[in-house]
Enzyme design. Structure first.
Site, short mmCIF file in Angstrom:
data_model
loop_
_atom_site.label_atom_id
_atom_site.label_comp_id
_atom_site.label_asym_id
_atom_site.label_seq_id
_atom_site.Cartn_x
_atom_site.Cartn_y
_atom_site.Cartn_z
N GLY A 170 100.45 48.69 -81.56
CA GLY A 170 101.60 48.44 -81.27
C GLY A 170 102.72 49.50 -80.84
O GLY A 170 103.21 50.14 -81.94
N THR A 177 105.10 51.17 -86.84
CA THR A 177 105.07 50.16 -86.30
C THR A 177 105.80 49.10 -86.62
O THR A 177 106.72 49.64 -88.07
CB THR A 177 103.48 49.36 -87.27
N ASP A 180 103.95 47.52 -92.95
CA ASP A 180 102.49 47.34 -93.46
C ASP A 180 102.11 48.25 -93.77
O ASP A 180 101.17 48.27 -93.65
CB ASP A 180 101.74 45.88 -92.51
P1 ATP Z 1 99.70 48.10 -85.36
O1 ATP Z 1 99.66 47.68 -87.13
O2 ATP Z 1 100.78 48.40 -84.88
O3 ATP Z 1 99.00 46.59 -85.42
P2 ATP Z 1 97.96 49.76 -85.51
O4 ATP Z 1 97.36 51.81 -85.14
O5 ATP Z 1 97.06 49.30 -86.70
O6 ATP Z 1 98.94 49.45 -85.52
P3 ATP Z 1 95.63 48.34 -84.59
O7 ATP Z 1 94.87 47.77 -83.04
O8 ATP Z 1 94.27 48.45 -85.25
O9 ATP Z 1 96.66 48.96 -84.65
O10 ATP Z 1 94.41 50.37 -84.05
C1 ATP Z 1 95.21 50.93 -83.10
C2 ATP Z 1 93.34 51.71 -82.75
O11 ATP Z 1 92.87 52.32 -83.55
C3 ATP Z 1 92.30 50.83 -82.02
O12 ATP Z 1 92.60 49.92 -81.08
C4 ATP Z 1 91.47 51.61 -81.91
O13 ATP Z 1 90.64 51.81 -81.42
C5 ATP Z 1 91.08 52.44 -83.68
N1 ATP Z 1 90.57 51.86 -84.66
C6 ATP Z 1 91.16 51.37 -85.38
N2 ATP Z 1 90.12 51.03 -85.93
C7 ATP Z 1 89.08 51.33 -85.80
C8 ATP Z 1 87.92 52.00 -86.59
N3 ATP Z 1 87.00 51.25 -87.25
N4 ATP Z 1 86.98 53.57 -85.47
C9 ATP Z 1 87.28 54.16 -84.78
N5 ATP Z 1 88.90 53.71 -83.79
C10 ATP Z 1 89.27 52.69 -84.91
#
Ligand code: ATP
Length: 325
Positions: free
Chosen positions: A11, A126, A130
């Site tokens: 995000g 983010t 969290d």
């Molecule tokens: P926010 O807290 O704002 O949601 P985030 O980084 O946790 O941020 P996610 O959508 O969970 O957001 O993860 C971002 C991107 O990281 C995913 O769209 C994916 O491309 C990559 N990603 C997440 N989990 C994995 C995984 N297990 N293996 C490989 N890539 C991953």
């Protein structure tokens, strides 16, 4: 000369631009080559890049969103997707990788590091706050301020009309925004995923605290076990006949806007520090903040542990909302 790849991912959060600016400027200061990949991991796989120059990051410190774009990329979760990304990174001769995002982003970076043998540095960006290992994530302070500004406005109308308002804020799995915005906006009640919601108790609290008051505000984290603001309001309504109830979902306004001074400072310091760490050959770590200091911790630890807000603040809120009548 080291080439550093960077992405913003997950995000978007206010302050990401300030962080990109600091990474680019610090890298150029040291004679390194900062290469931005657009739209998170999608950009790595599509080879969508910008070789940053100083002028590219002029006038972005104050802007919300991310000039690099961001995405949630399912394809990067596959081996084939990552192989394509690795091929592209190698074709640019990239020596190190910086990602700004949440724990999903760090998970992807950790896997990338293992499969490509490349050093990675994670920067927590983010609005949800969290992420384990940091007091604050980039964007959280701005989001909090956006929420309290909105709640202040809702309170004006709630008070004028003798209403109880249920305001839904972001936080699917964590109640940081809800709990701290409730405190800062003077809301009487807060419902967060970390605490089970008891509808009957909420109704009786609202009745009690509303004696002699013109309005009450209930902040609801979107991921609360009792439901969103509308659902909670509908569940509580049968117990509150004679009261006027309304709900409001703040939604995406919480993501936007110019970053606060705090977020600009945090983002700039973390971004610049990330380049310093690469020059010290550090790898697979996340930068966090503890008080006024920047700290580091293993990326793997930041991914594995899920933080929760200080629940003693809930007890404090309860003391603030009722008086002996
Ligand atoms: P926010 O807290 O704002 O949601 P985030 O980084 O946790 O941020 P996610 O959508 O969970 O957001 O993860 C971002 C991107 O990281 C995913 O769209 C994916 O491309 C990559 N990603 C997440 N989990 C994995 C995984 N297990 N293996 C490989 N890539 C991953």
């Amino acid at each position: 000369m080291k080439k550093i790849a960077l992405i913003t991912s997950g995000g978007d959060a206010p302050g990401m631009n300030a962080c990109v600016r600091a990474i680019v400027k610090t890298a150029l200061h040291y004679g390194l080559t900062p290469i931005g990949f657009y739209d998170g991991y999608d950009g790595l796989m599509n080879n969508n890049t910008i070789y940053f120059k100083y002028a590219d990051v002029d006038n972005i410190i104050h802007r919300g969103g991310t000039v690099l774009g961001t995405a949630r990329s399912e394809e990067f979760k596959t081996k084939e997707g990552r192989q394509q990304a690795i091929k592209n990174l190698k074709s640019h001769g990239v020596d190190a990788f910086i990602c700004i995002g949440g724990d999903g982003t760090f998970t992807g970076a950790n896997i990338l590091s293992a499969e490509m043998d490349i050093p990675v540095i994670g920067i927590p960006g983010t609005i949800d706050n969290d992420i384990y290992g940091t007091d604050h994530t980039i964007g959280y302070d701005t989001a909090l301020n956006t929420v309290i500004e909105a709640v202040d406005k809702i309170r004006d109308t709630a008070g004028s009309h003798h209403r109880i308002f249920f305001v839904e804020v972001m936080g699917r799995a964590a109640g940081f925004i809800a709990l701290n915005s409730a405190i800062a906006s003077g809301a009487e009640n807060v419902l967060i995923p970390e605490e089970l919601t008891d509808i009957e108790k909420l109704a009786s609290d609202l009745k009690e605290q509303n004696k002699g008051k013109r309005s009450s505000m209930v902040i609801v984290a979107e991921g609360d076990d009792g439901g969103g603001a509308k659902e909670i309001m509908e569940k509580v309504a049968p117990y509150l006949e004679g009261y006027t109830l309304r709900h409001s979902v703040l939604g995406h306004i919480q993501r936007g806007g110019n970053p606060s001074a705090f977020d600009r400072m945090l983002a700039t310091r973390m971004g610049s520090y990330a380049v310093d760490l690469i020059l010290k050959d550090e790898s697979n770590i996340m930068i966090g903040s503890k008080g006024d200091d920047l700290v580091t911790l293993p990326l793997e630890k930041a991914i594995r542990i899920h933080p929760s807000p200080d629940l003693s603040k809930l007890e404090m809120l309860k003391k603030l909302r009722t008086q002996e009548l």
